[in-house]
Enzyme design. Sequence first.
Site, PDB file in Angstrom:
ATOM      1  N   HIS A   1     -10.517  -9.287  -4.890  1.00 43.84           N
ATOM      2  CA  HIS A   1      -9.371  -9.960  -4.588  1.00 43.84           C
ATOM      3  C   HIS A   1      -8.634 -10.678  -5.901  1.00 43.84           C
ATOM      4  O   HIS A   1      -7.318 -10.731  -5.909  1.00 43.84           O
ATOM      5  CB  HIS A   1      -9.222 -10.657  -3.187  1.00 43.84           C
TER       6      HIS A   1
ATOM      7  N   LYS B   1      -4.851  -0.383   4.523  1.00 37.63           N
ATOM      8  CA  LYS B   1      -5.071  -0.951   5.756  1.00 37.63           C
ATOM      9  C   LYS B   1      -4.159  -0.317   6.719  1.00 37.63           C
ATOM     10  O   LYS B   1      -3.031   0.300   6.496  1.00 37.63           O
ATOM     11  CB  LYS B   1      -4.558  -2.446   5.604  1.00 37.63           C
TER      12      LYS B   1
ATOM     13  N   ARG C   1      -7.043  -8.306  -7.809  1.00 33.66           N
ATOM     14  CA  ARG C   1      -5.876  -7.936  -7.040  1.00 33.66           C
ATOM     15  C   ARG C   1      -4.660  -8.975  -7.387  1.00 33.66           C
ATOM     16  O   ARG C   1      -3.736  -8.662  -7.581  1.00 33.66           O
ATOM     17  CB  ARG C   1      -6.029  -7.792  -5.733  1.00 33.66           C
TER      18      ARG C   1
ATOM     19  N   TYR D   1       2.988 -14.511  -4.742  1.00 36.90           N
ATOM     20  CA  TYR D   1       2.968 -14.364  -6.067  1.00 36.90           C
ATOM     21  C   TYR D   1       3.958 -14.838  -7.083  1.00 36.90           C
ATOM     22  O   TYR D   1       3.583 -15.263  -7.925  1.00 36.90           O
ATOM     23  CB  TYR D   1       2.507 -12.936  -6.259  1.00 36.90           C
TER      24      TYR D   1
ATOM     25  N   ARG E   1      -7.761  -2.962  -3.153  1.00 35.80           N
ATOM     26  CA  ARG E   1      -8.885  -3.621  -2.330  1.00 35.80           C
ATOM     27  C   ARG E   1     -10.125  -3.201  -2.637  1.00 35.80           C
ATOM     28  O   ARG E   1     -10.330  -1.867  -2.865  1.00 35.80           O
ATOM     29  CB  ARG E   1      -8.521  -3.714  -0.910  1.00 35.80           C
TER      30      ARG E   1
ATOM     31  N   HIS F   1       1.723  -4.058   0.938  1.00 35.92           N
ATOM     32  CA  HIS F   1       2.027  -5.106   1.947  1.00 35.92           C
ATOM     33  C   HIS F   1       3.096  -4.561   2.859  1.00 35.92           C
ATOM     34  O   HIS F   1       4.030  -4.130   2.466  1.00 35.92           O
ATOM     35  CB  HIS F   1       2.500  -6.246   1.094  1.00 35.92           C
TER      36      HIS F   1
END
Length: 286
Positions: free
Chosen positions: A229, A161, A232, A264, A137, A255
Amino acid sequence: MDRLLYQRNLSAHTIKSYAKDLDEFHDFLKSEGLNISTFKYMDARNYLAMLYDKGLKRATVSRKISSLRSYYHFLIEHGEVENHPFINLPFPKKEKALPTFLYENEIDALFESLDQSSKMYLRDKAILELLYATGIRASELISLKTDRIDFDYMIIKVYGKGNKDRIVPFNEMTKSSLKEYIGHFKKHIDESGSLWLNYRYEPLTVRGLRHVLDMMVKRSAQNFDLHPHKLRHSFATHLLNNGADIRAVQELLGHESLQTTQKYTHISKEQLRKTYLNTHPGSQKR
């Protein structure tokens, strides 16, 4: 607003959106002859209908309702109201938009368009290589330090994150670009305490990164918006298109849920369908 800023640490952009949502809500109360205490659940349903009548996107409506839920939680805590009119109001279902990504030839065009005469050419090349090679990110790229890059094993330790670290590998091209950039700008990197520098050799910000990417697109004469993004998304899509295991991609992206990564696979399936239709003899006109 102070609580959002100092206790919840929300961004300035998010706080500005919350403030706008509350201003619009109070205008609605005034127009309907209501106030925060007399506003009830049925009024909340009417307010939701009014937002839809404006033709707003579901994501925007959802954010506005979230703002007002948070607002009424605050009012109840401080004894301003007794009832929470938004607590049982269902959130609008968000549209399931597939992530946008770049095709491999578009990625190549970006690399070819880099201005080799620019004093920041090595930085731009290293940024583009790293974003595409790792799928990290924007915030993860900006916060990356040199001591979190292992050139021997070709991995970076990413602070992601939820304050969680993860290990992400990179390739030989990225290794070469990073080493060349760091070697050339070592003095300024050491002085600034930041791996990524702007044109004045000061720490690059996320906003500055977006400007760097925008300039890449302009020079490449491509007709698309580029943000971290999208690179990404391209990273994940290209891995899956080339047979990568979805759980490995989940780990690389950081994730929490496999479901987040599965979006995806929809892109990959669409790509597979197009390839089939374009190449299978039975799909051609007889």
